[in-house]
Design a protein around this motif. Sequence first.
Motif, PDB file in Angstrom:
ATOM      1  N   THR A  36      -1.016  -6.313 -22.247  1.00 18.05           N
ATOM      2  CA  THR A  36      -0.514  -6.472 -20.900  1.00 18.05           C
ATOM      3  C   THR A  36       0.805  -5.859 -20.764  1.00 18.05           C
ATOM      4  OG1 THR A  36       0.368  -8.546 -21.682  1.00 18.05           O
ATOM      5  CG2 THR A  36      -1.925  -8.441 -20.521  1.00 18.05           C
ATOM      6  N   ASP A  37       1.000  -5.359 -19.403  1.00 17.51           N
ATOM      7  CA  ASP A  37       2.282  -4.623 -19.144  1.00 17.51           C
ATOM      8  C   ASP A  37       3.245  -5.731 -18.900  1.00 17.51           C
ATOM      9  OD1 ASP A  37       4.383  -3.124 -18.066  1.00 17.51           O
ATOM     10  OD2 ASP A  37       3.016  -2.085 -16.521  1.00 17.51           O
ATOM     11  N   MET A  38       4.315  -5.561 -19.772  1.00 18.78           N
ATOM     12  CA  MET A  38       5.444  -6.499 -19.626  1.00 18.78           C
ATOM     13  C   MET A  38       6.275  -6.538 -18.418  1.00 18.78           C
ATOM     14  SD  MET A  38       5.180  -8.381 -22.443  1.00 18.78           S
ATOM     15  CE  MET A  38       6.703  -9.161 -22.868  1.00 18.78           C
ATOM     16  N   GLY A  39       6.057  -5.259 -17.747  1.00 15.40           N
ATOM     17  CA  GLY A  39       7.056  -5.020 -16.609  1.00 15.40           C
ATOM     18  C   GLY A  39       6.416  -5.644 -15.483  1.00 15.40           C
ATOM     19  N   HIS A  40       5.044  -6.342 -15.455  1.00 15.30           N
ATOM     20  CA  HIS A  40       4.427  -6.839 -14.201  1.00 15.30           C
ATOM     21  C   HIS A  40       4.085  -8.240 -14.585  1.00 15.30           C
ATOM     22  CE1 HIS A  40       3.951  -2.623 -13.796  1.00 15.30           C
ATOM     23  NE2 HIS A  40       3.675  -2.783 -12.375  1.00 15.30           N
ATOM     24  N   ASN A  41       3.680  -8.990 -13.513  1.00 11.36           N
ATOM     25  CA  ASN A  41       3.500 -10.410 -13.475  1.00 11.36           C
ATOM     26  C   ASN A  41       2.163 -10.636 -14.047  1.00 11.36           C
ATOM     27  OD1 ASN A  41       3.707 -13.237 -13.402  1.00 11.36           O
ATOM     28  ND2 ASN A  41       3.296 -13.216 -11.144  1.00 11.36           N
ATOM     29  N   ASN A  42       1.841 -10.494 -15.470  1.00  8.67           N
ATOM     30  CA  ASN A  42       0.758 -10.905 -16.223  1.00  8.67           C
ATOM     31  C   ASN A  42       0.825 -12.001 -17.059  1.00  8.67           C
ATOM     32  OD1 ASN A  42      -0.729  -8.768 -14.956  1.00  8.67           O
ATOM     33  ND2 ASN A  42      -0.095  -7.126 -16.646  1.00  8.67           N
ATOM     34  N   GLY A  43       1.636 -13.064 -16.724  1.00 10.17           N
ATOM     35  CA  GLY A  43       1.980 -14.084 -17.530  1.00 10.17           C
ATOM     36  C   GLY A  43       0.392 -14.755 -17.999  1.00 10.17           C
ATOM     37  N   LYS A  44      -0.098 -14.979 -16.948  1.00  9.38           N
ATOM     38  CA  LYS A  44      -1.718 -15.685 -17.395  1.00  9.38           C
ATOM     39  C   LYS A  44      -2.614 -14.795 -18.149  1.00  9.38           C
ATOM     40  CE  LYS A  44      -1.405 -19.252 -14.720  1.00  9.38           C
ATOM     41  NZ  LYS A  44      -1.656 -20.854 -15.152  1.00  9.38           N
ATOM     42  N   ALA A  45      -2.502 -13.658 -17.992  1.00 10.25           N
ATOM     43  CA  ALA A  45      -3.541 -12.571 -18.866  1.00 10.25           C
ATOM     44  C   ALA A  45      -2.789 -12.693 -20.112  1.00 10.25           C
ATOM     45  CB  ALA A  45      -3.567 -11.118 -18.495  1.00 10.25           C
ATOM     46  N   MET A  46      -1.459 -12.816 -20.295  1.00 11.11           N
ATOM     47  CA  MET A  46      -0.741 -12.988 -21.661  1.00 11.11           C
ATOM     48  C   MET A  46      -1.089 -14.011 -22.164  1.00 11.11           C
ATOM     49  SD  MET A  46       3.013 -10.979 -20.890  1.00 11.11           S
ATOM     50  CE  MET A  46       3.635 -11.539 -22.177  1.00 11.11           C
ATOM     51  N   GLU A  47      -1.146 -15.216 -21.564  1.00  8.04           N
ATOM     52  CA  GLU A  47      -1.476 -16.461 -22.264  1.00  8.04           C
ATOM     53  C   GLU A  47      -2.715 -16.654 -22.769  1.00  8.04           C
ATOM     54  OE1 GLU A  47      -1.533 -21.323 -20.525  1.00  8.04           O
ATOM     55  OE2 GLU A  47      -0.346 -19.930 -19.462  1.00  8.04           O
ATOM     56  N   ARG A  48      -3.889 -16.031 -21.903  1.00  9.29           N
ATOM     57  CA  ARG A  48      -4.985 -16.014 -22.464  1.00  9.29           C
ATOM     58  C   ARG A  48      -5.212 -15.119 -23.715  1.00  9.29           C
ATOM     59  NH1 ARG A  48      -6.292 -15.326 -16.917  1.00  9.29           N
ATOM     60  NH2 ARG A  48      -6.359 -13.091 -17.070  1.00  9.29           N
ATOM     61  N   GLN A  49      -4.633 -13.941 -23.734  1.00 10.87           N
ATOM     62  CA  GLN A  49      -4.731 -13.348 -24.896  1.00 10.87           C
ATOM     63  C   GLN A  49      -4.272 -13.837 -26.137  1.00 10.87           C
ATOM     64  OE1 GLN A  49      -4.753  -8.963 -24.690  1.00 10.87           O
ATOM     65  NE2 GLN A  49      -2.984  -8.834 -26.204  1.00 10.87           N
ATOM     66  N   PHE A  50      -2.843 -14.593 -25.839  1.00 13.47           N
ATOM     67  CA  PHE A  50      -2.414 -15.257 -26.780  1.00 13.47           C
ATOM     68  C   PHE A  50      -3.292 -16.381 -27.523  1.00 13.47           C
ATOM     69  CE2 PHE A  50       0.406 -19.263 -28.436  1.00 13.47           C
ATOM     70  CZ  PHE A  50       0.848 -18.602 -29.282  1.00 13.47           C
ATOM     71  N   GLU A  51      -3.995 -17.202 -26.726  1.00 10.01           N
ATOM     72  CA  GLU A  51      -4.861 -18.319 -27.057  1.00 10.01           C
ATOM     73  C   GLU A  51      -6.073 -17.769 -27.821  1.00 10.01           C
ATOM     74  OE1 GLU A  51      -4.221 -21.427 -26.972  1.00 10.01           O
ATOM     75  OE2 GLU A  51      -2.579 -21.589 -25.866  1.00 10.01           O
ATOM     76  N   ARG A  52      -6.480 -16.675 -27.250  1.00 10.19           N
ATOM     77  CA  ARG A  52      -7.756 -15.919 -27.969  1.00 10.19           C
ATOM     78  C   ARG A  52      -7.203 -15.413 -29.466  1.00 10.19           C
ATOM     79  NH1 ARG A  52      -8.907 -13.404 -22.972  1.00 10.19           N
ATOM     80  NH2 ARG A  52      -7.921 -11.467 -23.726  1.00 10.19           N
ATOM     81  N   GLY A  53      -6.308 -14.769 -29.557  1.00 11.49           N
ATOM     82  CA  GLY A  53      -5.413 -14.609 -30.754  1.00 11.49           C
ATOM     83  C   GLY A  53      -5.476 -15.596 -31.834  1.00 11.49           C
ATOM     84  N   LEU A  54      -4.963 -16.782 -31.281  1.00 16.33           N
ATOM     85  CA  LEU A  54      -5.155 -17.970 -32.106  1.00 16.33           C
ATOM     86  C   LEU A  54      -6.402 -18.339 -32.551  1.00 16.33           C
ATOM     87  CD1 LEU A  54      -2.512 -20.190 -30.463  1.00 16.33           C
ATOM     88  CD2 LEU A  54      -2.106 -18.770 -32.335  1.00 16.33           C
ATOM     89  N   LEU A  55      -7.340 -18.240 -31.680  1.00 15.15           N
ATOM     90  CA  LEU A  55      -8.830 -18.762 -32.255  1.00 15.15           C
ATOM     91  C   LEU A  55      -9.400 -17.774 -32.988  1.00 15.15           C
ATOM     92  CD1 LEU A  55     -10.144 -20.042 -28.687  1.00 15.15           C
ATOM     93  CD2 LEU A  55      -9.465 -21.439 -30.796  1.00 15.15           C
ATOM     94  N   GLN A  56      -8.937 -16.266 -32.810  1.00 17.45           N
ATOM     95  CA  GLN A  56      -9.513 -15.483 -33.845  1.00 17.45           C
ATOM     96  C   GLN A  56      -8.963 -15.509 -35.236  1.00 17.45           C
ATOM     97  OE1 GLN A  56      -8.268 -11.546 -32.715  1.00 17.45           O
ATOM     98  NE2 GLN A  56      -9.945 -10.644 -33.385  1.00 17.45           N
ATOM     99  N   TRP A  57      -7.627 -15.896 -35.124  1.00 17.94           N
ATOM    100  CA  TRP A  57      -7.138 -16.163 -36.516  1.00 17.94           C
ATOM    101  C   TRP A  57      -7.819 -17.292 -37.245  1.00 17.94           C
ATOM    102  CZ3 TRP A  57      -2.379 -14.013 -38.253  1.00 17.94           C
ATOM    103  CH2 TRP A  57      -2.080 -14.347 -39.531  1.00 17.94           C
TER     104      TRP A  57
END
Length: 377
Positions: A36-57
């Motif tokens: 996700t582009d850190m320069g834009h308001n993508n907090g929700k998208a970043m949060e979803r990707q983080f949660e998916r990364g934990l489950l993938q791990w």
Amino acid sequence: MEECLSSEEDIEKVPCPICFESFTPRDQHVRLDEKTDMGHNNGKAMERQFERGLLQWQRQKGSSPTATLNVTFFGEAGVDTGALRKEFLTEVVAGIEGRFFEGPQQQRIPRYSLNDLDSDLYRTVGEILAVSLAQGGPAPAFFSPWTYSYLCSGRINQKVLNSDSVADVQLRELIDQVESATEHSIIGLSDEILNCGYTGNVSIPNKDTIVRAIILHAVLRLQPMLEQLREGLQLYGLLSLMSQYPDICQPLFVSGEDVKVNAEFVMTSILPQLSDTGTTRHQVELEMMNFIQDSYMKWITGQGHVPLLPSEKKDFAVVIQFNHDCSADFGPHSVCYPVVTACAKTITLPVRHMRPYEKFKNILTEAFQLGQEFSNV
């Protein structure tokens, strides 16, 4: 998460950042969604990707968390020669701090969450932190001293606990209410106080005892989360090292003067390729160096920390090049941006467009916001 194993003979050993003993990791490939582009308001998208990364791990079957991480972002051309892994670990450790810990900066305490405990997520957190330390990621130097002490010993030292040991907002508010209570108002707090395990008389003379009970309640209920963290930190024998050498390992987990970035080391690791001394170009290049000292280290190197591994620290260097002839390269134009090669830790500055400082700052900010993807391989 997929695993690709190589023979022991083909895998280079790397030194532990704590004991300096060499160990042999295995390869493990991680494929994630496009960043996700850190320069834009993508907090929700970043949060979803983080949660998916934990489950993938957690879902990896038959692959070891001690494997060497090789990171790929879908939609990007970056090949992981180490920079992508460090960038991934930098982002995920920061995500872990915000998601699973609370309290003041650099005094973090695990968040009380039975849902995360039941999902075994605190064990996953411990594993990721161990991998970050062992594979060139940032140190999780945000733990509170009492929390780190528990991780090392498995025991809570009640003598060092005070109101600063409580991070939960509601319990901290209850402590404040008790400390400022009157004879009348403290009675209205009876239910909350008794729910914390206090069994005495709720009255003003017992304020100190009540506050102590709230502190113990806030800390003791976190033991299951801390135990799961300890299980995860067993990777690479890290927990054993922490138990044997708590003072040596402490700077990796507890922030202090000894774990702050050494500015002199960072600057001696930046290698500008300057023109001849005394020339106009040399003066311009020195001006660029003054501008860049405190700017965008993470963007340039793919990591926001000085390397922990001795082999990486020895070779850590940022090469700064200067392009004085961008018109010859690109023809007539009004603006162009720095060229960053994160894997090679090199940045080329188009100096014609980057003076004075306000212009430098604007160009660099735009480049940072628009250049998050790995576009050059």
